[in-house]
Design a protein around this motif. Structure first.
Motif, short mmCIF file in Angstrom:
data_model
loop_
_atom_site.label_atom_id
_atom_site.label_comp_id
_atom_site.label_asym_id
_atom_site.label_seq_id
_atom_site.Cartn_x
_atom_site.Cartn_y
_atom_site.Cartn_z
N ALA A 153 -10.32 3.55 10.58
CA ALA A 153 -10.76 3.40 11.96
C ALA A 153 -10.55 1.97 12.43
O ALA A 153 -10.59 1.03 11.62
CB ALA A 153 -12.23 3.78 12.07
N ALA A 192 -12.57 0.18 13.84
CA ALA A 192 -13.78 -0.60 13.51
C ALA A 192 -13.67 -1.21 12.12
O ALA A 192 -14.10 -2.34 11.88
CB ALA A 192 -15.01 0.29 13.60
N SER A 226 -22.10 -0.98 11.64
CA SER A 226 -22.99 0.17 11.49
C SER A 226 -23.76 0.41 12.78
O SER A 226 -23.92 1.56 13.21
CB SER A 226 -23.97 -0.08 10.35
OG SER A 226 -23.28 -0.06 9.12
N ALA A 227 -24.22 -0.68 13.41
CA ALA A 227 -24.98 -0.50 14.64
C ALA A 227 -24.10 0.09 15.73
O ALA A 227 -24.57 0.84 16.58
CB ALA A 227 -25.56 -1.83 15.08
N THR A 276 -21.91 2.35 15.60
CA THR A 276 -21.57 3.78 15.56
C THR A 276 -22.39 4.57 16.56
O THR A 276 -22.00 5.66 16.95
CB THR A 276 -21.80 4.38 14.17
OG1 THR A 276 -23.19 4.40 13.91
CG2 THR A 276 -21.08 3.59 13.11
N LEU A 277 -23.55 4.04 16.98
CA LEU A 277 -24.37 4.78 17.93
C LEU A 277 -23.86 4.60 19.35
O LEU A 277 -24.29 5.29 20.25
CB LEU A 277 -25.83 4.31 17.84
CG LEU A 277 -26.60 4.75 16.61
CD1 LEU A 277 -28.03 4.28 16.68
CD2 LEU A 277 -26.56 6.27 16.48
N ARG A 278 -22.97 3.60 19.53
CA ARG A 278 -22.50 3.35 20.90
C ARG A 278 -21.20 4.10 21.12
O ARG A 278 -20.33 4.11 20.23
CB ARG A 278 -22.28 1.85 21.08
CG ARG A 278 -23.57 1.10 21.31
CD ARG A 278 -23.30 -0.30 21.84
NE ARG A 278 -22.75 -1.15 20.80
CZ ARG A 278 -23.51 -1.80 19.92
NH1 ARG A 278 -24.81 -1.68 19.94
NH2 ARG A 278 -22.95 -2.55 19.02
N PRO A 279 -21.03 4.69 22.28
CA PRO A 279 -19.81 5.44 22.54
C PRO A 279 -18.60 4.50 22.66
O PRO A 279 -18.77 3.35 23.00
CB PRO A 279 -20.08 6.16 23.86
CG PRO A 279 -21.24 5.47 24.46
CD PRO A 279 -21.99 4.79 23.39
#
Lengths: 338, 706
Positions: free
Chosen positions: A242, A244, A332-333, A335-338
């Protein structure tokens, strides 16, 4: 793991499944031969699949020869090549480069010169105590490792793939050694510091002492070199890295470079080599995508030996952990954001 | 070895010695304080040596504490010794009795502190904390009624019409908050000095903030036992009779609160009594009950007293005789401590209720008119003893003397010591009795007569060390034996110069007093108040600033000289502030819960969620609520692995989410919701109910979801 994440959809998926099966076969053989070293075995298999080399920092009698021989024995000898599955080179101060690469010999019958390949022409080479030999010999080996070819008397001889060097050096007793300079260390994909195996594993080794004295390495299915190469291709195309994760690699490298405790940081080559290694580890973990856990697990073996630390700083581990901590936390944080 | 011990112990010893001197001053004689200082240094060295020894902690502690017992024992032995051997002199006795006890106790405390601090790292700050506590003791007077201290804060506050306690409490809360912050930041050695400084501030301010009820009020005082609440604490429960009895004989009067103001008197005129001492009578004791004088048993006795505070209307008494010797004086008395019996300037004619000038500070107030005896006329020398109008039984009661023959014997001796011509004058006979007491007794609040069947006899015919109650009794009984009607009066006495030229006089707890009064026809009750040499430390000079401040506050509002400064610092009332705080708090709470609920429901409201973010976020919220959230620096996988034993399904859910975000697999929504439900069930099993409840109530717990 559940069925959702089994590697594979489409043709990529099929070849990934095959690659996974190949990796598992090698791993299973190695695990039978070496007890209590699953972590090192995984790293060696990752190195095999990523096309890198491994430097083991270890003490005598810890089973590294066993590991290298078992890995060699796991590969099927191909009929059409001269490459042996496994060769061991004991590095001594009086060793010459030609002792590794091979020599050109004159054949009186035919009146021609013929190249006699050295021990490096093998799929798995154990370079034992690499720091005991002269820099000249080290350079010859390292050139072969990087270029995957050997040049003798202006003739270039390519090495058979897969080609994996497992070099060892003893962390103690540095007297009379030639420590590898940092640029040469950079050629190793992993440097692994092995700790003593735990009590249960050591007991299991003693329980099977008869086998240990006469190892056969014959049980279980082998892997053809071609299968390894196919697995490499499958990893290259089938494992998703990815954006990221790529950003995380670059960010870690930048953070390490800007650290006060570091004299010379990670090279671009270092993070470039990291990608196939991460992908190979993801395959071993049964994923077709690279996760942050791969990065965390391979952080030290991948990068610790490539750092030149500032004077007075001895341990690269905190430097890398600090750099990775923030970056991985951010990834890691995110991943919750689109 | 010993050199090293001494070097290590000296700094601690000196600090502890200073603390000991501070602590004992006012409670021990000079010799006792000196002994305590030496003992503190020795105790620190002893503690150091014990800490370095091989003794186990309990044994070492016992050894460190043993000197306290030894000191007490030595004191007791000396006490017994002096009972047999003729004493060299009362002062010497008291000093010698004092020293072993203070020295032993100080040594034991110092040694134990140093020992504990050395052996147990947890208790290392203990000596420092104790020293801080002792050092903050001088700040305590504010609680003890010194409402003008510390000046810096108090002056600012009073000038704006605020009570300084509010500011001190705010400062204390701020210091407490800072202390918590400092503690939360971890304790490294190099922060110690700063932490210590903080601790000093904290302890000093906590001393103001900690008192429980009646934060604004002065603590109750009643040193002589005239029926106020509180009184001497040591007396309580120990001697039921002493508790019921008014003006009891005590072996030790509690002087620790001597500086606490009990009442404020505002004088409306400048009149001073003939002997320069204002006496405020609360009660009088005139009937002999075989042990002591008690309040009048006959209806005709002591009719000039007021039975209590004026209720609805004024109380009047007939004016005393001798109009030409007296002047009228009106006063306003504001009570800082509870007084069931009003302290009225002698001789009170009328008392009337008055509005409480500041209910947050005062317990009550009344106005009094007194007829003050301003001079003694030579004609009084020949004045008759007693009121000729008294019935026979009243006169007999005022003259009744104990059966003990020693009283009359002593009276005869005193009479024989007077010049022939003076013996006929009742006034001169009474004065002679007072003079004899002044010459032959010693004053001390530490006595040994309370247990005797007749404490007055024990005082008068024993060691002759006593305080005002003994002296007043002795004077009254001697005057009676000399044929002069007498009684014991109790209340407050304060020299007129304590007014310092102002119109207000603060009556401190230490001003509580008992004195003898004799009745002369044509003059009324005349005080006989012998003041023999004192063994006790002298009382400090009155605090004129406090007196002025309290006097100003005691004046009814329309009388105040300084109008209240228009206050820019007008605080809203507590009710309003509280209501707004409650509303804000409720809004904060509801807003948090609204967002929380929204995040919980989102996975069901929005089916299009390819990466499973909403499901995963809702699950993370739940975990975080139960204290199982992701820690800083932890990867999602590491977080799931950490919880794998307790919440196994969370791992699968995490992989599902990551496979969508980092991989290329869209989340299978029903599967994700199923896993989320499983996580919920596992959470119920893994986390105790109370912990989940706490998390559920926390409105903003989701803010920490990472």
């Amino acid at each position: 793991m559940t069925e959702h994440e089994a590697p594979g959809h489409g043709t990529d998926g099929a070849s990934l499944a095959v690659a996974r099966e190949v990796a598992d076969r090698v791993r299973a053989r190695l695990r039978r031969a070496i007890l209590g070293r699953d972590d090192v075995i995984d790293l060696v298999v990752v190195a095999l699949l990523a096309g890198g080399h491994v430097l083991l920092e270890d003490y005598p009698g810890s089973g590294k020869t066993m590991l290298a021989r078992a890995l060699g024995a796991a590969l099927e000898p191909a009929e059409d090549t001269s490459a042996a599955p496994f060769r061991r080179i004991q590095f001594t101060p009086d060793l010459l480069p030609s002792d590794i690469t091979g020599v050109t010999v004159f054949e009186p019958e035919s009146g021609t010169f013929r190249f006699q390949p050295g021990p490096i022409f093998a799929h798995v080479v154990l370079a034992d105590e690499i720091n005991r030999t002269s820099p000249k010999v080290q350079a010859a080996l390292l050139e072969a490792m990087a270029e995957r070819q050997v040049t003798v008397d202006n003739v270039t001889h390519p090495l058979e793939e897969p080609f994996l060097v497992i070099a060892t050096q003893n962390p103690l007793g540095l007297a009379g050694t030639f420590p590898l300079p940092a640029p040469q260390l950079d050629r190793f994909l992993f440097k692994v510091r092995m700790d003593h195996v735990d009590r249960e594993a050591e007991l299991a080794v003693l329980d099977s002492w008869r086998q240990r004295l006469h190892p056969s390495f014959d049980d279980g299915a082998r892997v053809a070199p071609a299968e390894v190469l196919a697995a490499r291709d499958a990893i290259e195309t089938g494992i998703h890295v990815a954006p990221a994760i790529r950003e995380a690699l670059v960010d870690i490298a930048r953070a390490v470079r800007s650290d006060q405790r570091v004299a010379q940081g990670l090279s671009t080559r270092a993070i470039l080599q990291a990608i196939p290694a991460l992908a190979a580890r993801a395959l071993l973990a049964g994923r077709d995508w690279v996760g942050t856990e791969d990065l965390e697990a391979l952080l030290l073996p991948l990068f610790a030996h490539r750092l030149a630390l500032a004077p007075g700083v001895r341990d690269p581990e905190p430097v890398l952990r600090d750099a990775a901590r923030d970056v991985l936390d951010r990834v890691s944080a995110a991943t919750l954001r689109p | 070895m010993t050199g090293a011990v001494a070097r290590d112990a000296l700094p601690a010893g000196l600090v502890l010695a200073a603390a000991a001197a501070l602590l004992w001053s006012g409670h021990a004689t000079l010799l006792g304080i000196a002994a305590a200082v030496v003992a503190a240094v020795a105790g620190a060295a002893g503690g150091e040596a014990l800490a370095g020894s091989r003794l186990r902690l309990p044994a070492a502690l016992l050894l460190a504490l043993s000197p306290a017992g030894a000191g007490l024992l030595l004191g007791r032995l000396l006490d017994l010794l002096f009972a047999r051997v003729p004493p060299p002199g009362p002062e010497v006795i008291l000093a010698i009795l004092d020293a072993p006890g203070t020295a032993g106790a100080t040594f034991a405390v110092a040694a134990a502190l140093v020992l504990l601090a050395r052996r147990l790292p947890l208790l290392a700050p203990l000596p420092a904390a104790l020293v801080v506590l002792v050092a903050s003791l001088p700040l305590l007077p504010h609680r003890g009624g010194m409402i003008h201290r510390p000046r810096l804060v108090a002056e600012l506050a009073w000038s704006r019409g605020l009570h300084p306690v509010l500011i001190l409490a705010a400062l204390g809360a701020a210091a407490g908050f800072l202390g918590l912050v400092a503690l939360a930041r971890g304790r490294e050695m190099r922060h110690r000095a700063r932490d210590f400084l903080l601790l000093v501030v904290l302890a000093g301010l906590l001393a103001f903030v900690l008192p429980s009820a009646g934060l604004l009020r002065v603590p109750p005082v009643d040193p002589l036992g005239l029926g106020g609440k509180g009184g001497s604490r040591g007396e309580r429960g120990r001697d039921a009779r002493a508790r019921k009895e008014l003006l009891p004989f005590r072996d030790r009067v509690d002087t620790s609160r001597a500086n606490v103001p009990a009442a404020v008197v505002v004088f409306h005129d400048d009149v001073a009594p003939f002997d320069g001492i204002y006496r405020f009578r609360q009660a009088a004791f005139s009937s002999w009950n075989g042990r002591r004088l008690v309040r009048g048993l006959l209806p005709g006795l002591d009719r000039d007293l007021f039975p209590g505070l004026p209720g609805a209307g004024p109380l009047r008494r007939s004016p005393p005789p001798g109009e030409d010797l007296r002047e009228r004086l009106a006063t306003t008395v504001a009570l800082l401590a509870d007084h069931p019996l009003p302290p009225v300037l002698v001789d009170g004619i009328e008392i009337a209720p008055e509005d409480n000038p500041d209910p947050s500070l005062f317990r009550g107030a009344f106005r009094a008119v007194s007829s003050v005896l301003v001079r003694l006329d030579p004609s009084l020398i020949l004045a008759e003893a007693g009121d000729p109008d008294w019935p026979a039984d009243v006169r007999a009661a005022y003259l009744s003397v104990p059966e003990d023959p020693r009283y009359r014997q002593l009276a005869t001796e005193i009479l024989e010591g007077m010049p022939e011509g003076e013996r006929r004058s009742p006034l001169l006979r009474a004065i002679a009795a007072g003079t004899w007491l002044e010459k032959n007794t010693l004053y001390s609040v530490r006595t040994k007569h309370a247990a005797a069947p007749d404490p007055t006899a024990s005082f008068l015919f024993g060691d002759r060390v006593g305080y005002c109650v003994h002296l007043a009794h002795a004077a009254a009984l001697l005057c009676r034996a000399l044929g002069v009607p007498a009684r014991v009066a109790a209340g407050y006495a304060s020299p007129a110069e304590n007014r310092g030229g102002g119109s207000a006089l603060v009556l401190l707890a230490g001003d509580a007093h008992a004195w003898c009064e004799v009745y002369l026809a044509g003059a009324g009750w005349v005080p006989i108040d012998p003041s023999p040499p004192s063994l006790d430390p002298p009382t400090p000079a009155p605090d004129l600033d406090l007196q002025r401040l309290l006097g100003e506050l005691a004046r009814s509002r329309d009388q105040r000289l300084v109008r209240e400064v228009p206050t820019p610092l007008r605080l809203p009332s507590i009710g309003v502030v509280g209501r707004w705080l409650a509303i804000l708090l409720l809004a904060w709470f509801l807003a948090g819960h609204a967002a929380k609920t929204w995040r919980r429901l989102a996975p069901y409201l929005f089916p299009a969620d390819p990466a499973g973010r909403l499901v995963y976020r809702a699950t993370l919220d739940r975990l975080g609520e139960a204290g199982l959230g992701r820690r800083p620096g932890e990867t999602r996988e590491a977080h799931a692995d950490r919880l794998a034993e307790r919440i196994p399904s969370f791992r699968a859910l995490t992989r599902l989410h990551l496979a969508a975000v980092l991989g290329t697999h869209p989340v299978d929504r029903p599967g994700a919701l199923r896993l989320a439900r499983r996580v919920r069930r596992e959470l119920v099993r893994a986390v105790p109910r109370w912990r989940r409840l706490v998390g559920l109530l926390a409105p903003w717990s989701w803010r920490r979801t990472r």
